[in-house]
Design a protein around this motif. Structure first.
Motif, PDB file in Angstrom:
ATOM      1  N   SER A   1     -35.268  24.394 -36.529  1.00  0.00           N
ATOM      2  CA  SER A   1     -36.456  25.236 -36.737  1.00  0.00           C
ATOM      3  C   SER A   1     -36.141  26.288 -37.782  1.00  0.00           C
ATOM      4  O   SER A   1     -35.013  26.798 -37.832  1.00  0.00           O
ATOM      5  CB  SER A   1     -36.867  25.900 -35.421  1.00  0.00           C
ATOM      6  N   LEU A   2     -37.143  26.596 -38.637  1.00  0.00           N
ATOM      7  CA  LEU A   2     -36.951  27.572 -39.710  1.00  0.00           C
ATOM      8  C   LEU A   2     -38.039  28.642 -39.682  1.00  0.00           C
ATOM      9  O   LEU A   2     -39.172  28.375 -39.288  1.00  0.00           O
ATOM     10  CB  LEU A   2     -36.976  26.886 -41.078  1.00  0.00           C
ATOM     11  N   ALA A   3     -37.682  29.837 -40.151  1.00  0.00           N
ATOM     12  CA  ALA A   3     -38.656  30.916 -40.346  1.00  0.00           C
ATOM     13  C   ALA A   3     -38.103  31.873 -41.389  1.00  0.00           C
ATOM     14  O   ALA A   3     -36.878  32.091 -41.467  1.00  0.00           O
ATOM     15  CB  ALA A   3     -38.931  31.662 -39.039  1.00  0.00           C
ATOM     16  N   LEU A   4     -38.991  32.440 -42.206  1.00  0.00           N
ATOM     17  CA  LEU A   4     -38.593  33.421 -43.215  1.00  0.00           C
ATOM     18  C   LEU A   4     -38.874  34.813 -42.676  1.00  0.00           C
ATOM     19  O   LEU A   4     -40.019  35.146 -42.346  1.00  0.00           O
ATOM     20  CB  LEU A   4     -39.371  33.196 -44.508  1.00  0.00           C
ATOM     21  N   ALA A   5     -37.833  35.636 -42.585  1.00  0.00           N
ATOM     22  CA  ALA A   5     -37.987  37.006 -42.075  1.00  0.00           C
ATOM     23  C   ALA A   5     -36.832  37.851 -42.573  1.00  0.00           C
ATOM     24  O   ALA A   5     -35.706  37.353 -42.745  1.00  0.00           O
ATOM     25  CB  ALA A   5     -38.026  37.018 -40.544  1.00  0.00           C
ATOM     26  N   GLY A   6     -37.103  39.121 -42.820  1.00  0.00           N
ATOM     27  CA  GLY A   6     -36.054  40.037 -43.246  1.00  0.00           C
ATOM     28  C   GLY A   6     -35.366  39.629 -44.523  1.00  0.00           C
ATOM     29  O   GLY A   6     -34.194  39.967 -44.748  1.00  0.00           O
ATOM     30  N   GLY A   7     -36.060  38.887 -45.396  1.00  0.00           N
ATOM     31  CA  GLY A   7     -35.481  38.476 -46.660  1.00  0.00           C
ATOM     32  C   GLY A   7     -34.504  37.323 -46.541  1.00  0.00           C
ATOM     33  O   GLY A   7     -33.801  37.007 -47.517  1.00  0.00           O
TER      34      GLY A   7
ATOM     35  N   ASP B   1     -40.097  41.919 -40.763  1.00  0.00           N
ATOM     36  CA  ASP B   1     -38.833  42.211 -40.098  1.00  0.00           C
ATOM     37  C   ASP B   1     -38.817  41.793 -38.634  1.00  0.00           C
ATOM     38  O   ASP B   1     -37.859  42.091 -37.910  1.00  0.00           O
ATOM     39  CB  ASP B   1     -38.506  43.707 -40.211  1.00  0.00           C
ATOM     40  N   THR B   2     -39.862  41.117 -38.194  1.00  0.00           N
ATOM     41  CA  THR B   2     -39.933  40.648 -36.806  1.00  0.00           C
ATOM     42  C   THR B   2     -39.736  39.139 -36.759  1.00  0.00           C
ATOM     43  O   THR B   2     -40.387  38.394 -37.491  1.00  0.00           O
ATOM     44  CB  THR B   2     -41.279  41.014 -36.160  1.00  0.00           C
TER      45      THR B   2
ATOM     46  N   ASP C   1     -35.486  42.335 -34.230  1.00  0.00           N
ATOM     47  CA  ASP C   1     -35.648  43.110 -35.460  1.00  0.00           C
ATOM     48  C   ASP C   1     -34.567  42.616 -36.416  1.00  0.00           C
ATOM     49  O   ASP C   1     -33.371  42.716 -36.115  1.00  0.00           O
ATOM     50  CB  ASP C   1     -35.483  44.597 -35.167  1.00  0.00           C
ATOM     51  N   VAL C   2     -34.978  42.070 -37.559  1.00  0.00           N
ATOM     52  CA  VAL C   2     -33.999  41.508 -38.509  1.00  0.00           C
ATOM     53  C   VAL C   2     -33.929  42.332 -39.788  1.00  0.00           C
ATOM     54  O   VAL C   2     -33.469  41.852 -40.821  1.00  0.00           O
ATOM     55  CB  VAL C   2     -34.338  40.030 -38.824  1.00  0.00           C
ATOM     56  N   SER C   3     -34.385  43.575 -39.733  1.00  0.00           N
ATOM     57  CA  SER C   3     -34.444  44.407 -40.940  1.00  0.00           C
ATOM     58  C   SER C   3     -33.062  44.746 -41.489  1.00  0.00           C
ATOM     59  O   SER C   3     -32.918  45.017 -42.686  1.00  0.00           O
ATOM     60  CB  SER C   3     -35.219  45.698 -40.658  1.00  0.00           C
ATOM     61  N   ASN C   4     -32.040  44.764 -40.629  1.00  0.00           N
ATOM     62  CA  ASN C   4     -30.693  45.115 -41.106  1.00  0.00           C
ATOM     63  C   ASN C   4     -29.835  43.893 -41.382  1.00  0.00           C
ATOM     64  O   ASN C   4     -28.619  44.007 -41.559  1.00  0.00           O
ATOM     65  CB  ASN C   4     -29.995  46.028 -40.093  1.00  0.00           C
TER      66      ASN C   4
ATOM     67  N   PRO D   1     -50.995  37.653 -37.187  1.00  0.00           N
ATOM     68  CA  PRO D   1     -50.653  38.233 -38.492  1.00  0.00           C
ATOM     69  C   PRO D   1     -50.120  39.657 -38.426  1.00  0.00           C
ATOM     70  O   PRO D   1     -49.251  40.027 -39.231  1.00  0.00           O
ATOM     71  CB  PRO D   1     -51.984  38.174 -39.249  1.00  0.00           C
ATOM     72  N   ASP D   2     -50.606  40.461 -37.478  1.00  0.00           N
ATOM     73  CA  ASP D   2     -50.129  41.839 -37.373  1.00  0.00           C
ATOM     74  C   ASP D   2     -48.797  41.940 -36.639  1.00  0.00           C
ATOM     75  O   ASP D   2     -48.233  43.032 -36.505  1.00  0.00           O
ATOM     76  CB  ASP D   2     -51.177  42.725 -36.699  1.00  0.00           C
TER      77      ASP D   2
END
Length: 439
Positions: free
Chosen positions: A113-119, A169-170, A187-190, A217-218
């Protein structure tokens, strides 16, 4: 004369697919293409928006989950049986790169499974037959960087992932091994997956055999489809508390959420409604599709995770299979033009040659996109019926609008607001009469 206009309906279409296995679907609006993963055939099938085959990309061993880059230039494909992630150019439909995930390959190793998050590109994979984990692929530097072994001791199988560009970032992950599902929010912001909430067997009646999930979306809700439930369940991402249901029927197996929040919820097996549409936060559907049965003895059913929206929310793609065969079909479900009403308010009277403000609202089961407008007509003599269009007003996301006029004629003046509709909304109009008095 003031015209009232008409609305037309469009028919759904379907096309047989030259694949016998399926795991994921992605929609590329920039090129008007649909990508479908074919894990046991080792390919990625590409069709146009009508389901006609454009290309079948081979050499994709165990093609499982997919994720499309934000600019629609690259499709990333999880290759479970190769232990890698492939990058496909969406313009040329050629593989341009392949990244080893270091997980090993096969049913209990490779990414699924793939997802784009936090760059980064996040992937779910199996550590062994009893444990799953998260990994990430960072392509921002000179060399790709893979980080594994995140979310340990949370999943009993390779987890499904969900993310949304509006809340980058979620990341949400949920196991789908057939037992009581565990859902986790990160949280993947870091650059790492920091757990924000985790819950096992969520929902009022629990969640056995999670089939699909999607983020609003939100980023405030995750909607899950659990095979043993009687409805699709919504969970609040802040703490994964129950946050409503979408009333479908037994054995939910698919969910897809449009950019405006409209939820498409699908179920497996014979049902009056195979796919239903819901406004976000509303438990009752406003539209549904019941797929035709080919014969008295055969059923047409939606496959697991078999739904996807076009980014403009104008149509839904649904992958179905027929019992007793290995044939798959891509069905194009045109969003119905829902009933729309227009309300208009104005003062009962107003002096001539002074500003007069009309306010109003469009009301429909689904929201209104950016760029929606209404036309304003003024009829100085309502008995004669002659009208003049005096301007247009922009419609806000909640359907509200306003317009200011400066009438010159005395007497009763009728203002009519016309909304011409779009692919999702039917034509509508509303009127109000104002008595224009002396200066």
């Amino acid at each position: 004369m003031l015209g009232l206009g008409t609305s037309t309906a469009t028919a759904d279409t379907s096309a047989a697919l030259p694949i016998s296995s399926y795991r994921d679907i992605a929609v590329d609006a920039a090129h008007q293409r649909v990508f479908l993963s074919d894990p046991f055939g080792g390919s990625v099938l590409v069709t146009d928006y009508t389901g006609q085959v454009v290309k079948q990309i081979s050499g994709a061993a165990g093609a499982w989950g997919m994720a499309l880059s934000d600019d629609s230039r690259t499709l990333y494909v999880a290759l479970r049986d190769a232990g890698a992630i492939a990058a496909i150019d969406t313009a040329t439909l050629q593989e341009t790169a392949r990244y080893d995930t270091g997980t090993g390959a096969g049913a209990y190793a490779g990414p699924t499974s793939l997802a784009l998050a936090g760059g980064k590109i996040w992937f779910g994979y199996s550590l062994d037959t009893w444990r799953g984990a998260l990994g990430s692929l960072d392509l921002s530097g000179a060399q790709p960087v893979v980080t594994r072994d995140q979310g340990l001791d949370t999943f009993r199988g390779s987890p499904r992932l969900a993310a949304t560009p509006q809340d980058p970032d979620t990341l949400v992950a949920a196991e789908s091994d057939g037992n009581y599902a565990t859902v986790a929010v990160y949280d993947v912001s870091n650059g790492r997956a920091d757990t924000q909430a985790r819950r096992t067997d969520p929902g009022p009646d629990g969640c056995q055999s999670l089939q699909d999930l999607a983020l609003t979306p939100d980023g405030r809700q995750v909607v899950i489809a659990c095979a043993a439930a009687h409805y699709h369940q919504a969970l609040r991402t802040t703490d994964l508390a129950d946050d409503g249901i979408y009333s479908t029927s037994w054995s939910p197996n698919s969910v897809a959420i449009a950019p405006d929040g409209t939820i498409a919820a699908g179920v497996y097996g014979p049902s009056w409604s195979d796919v239903q549409l819901f406004p976000q936060g509303t438990s009752t559907s406003y539209a549904d599709w019941d797929f035709p049965e080919p014969s008295e003895y055969d059923n047409t059913t939606l496959v697991t995770a078999g739904l996807a929206w076009t980014p403009d929310a104008g149509r839904i793609f649904a992958v179905t299979e027929t019992s007793g065969s290995s044939s798959l079909t891509l069905r194009v479900l045109d969003h119905p033009r829902v009933d729309t009403t227009v309300t208009v308010q104005a003062p009962a009277s107003s002096p001539r040659n002074q500003n007069l403000t009309l306010t109003g609202k469009l009301v429909a089961p689904v929201g209104f996109g950016t760029g929606s407008t209404v036309d304003i007509w003024r009829i100085d003599d309502p008995l004669a019926g002659e009208g003049t269009m005096i301007g247009s007003a922009n419609v806000a996301a909640d359907g509200t609008f306003s317009y200011t006029d400066r009438p010159k004629a005395k007497g009763n003046v009728q203002y009519t607001v016309q909304y011409y509709g779009d692919a999702r909304h039917a034509y509508a109009y509303g009127s109000v009469t104002v008595n224009i008095t002396s200066d």
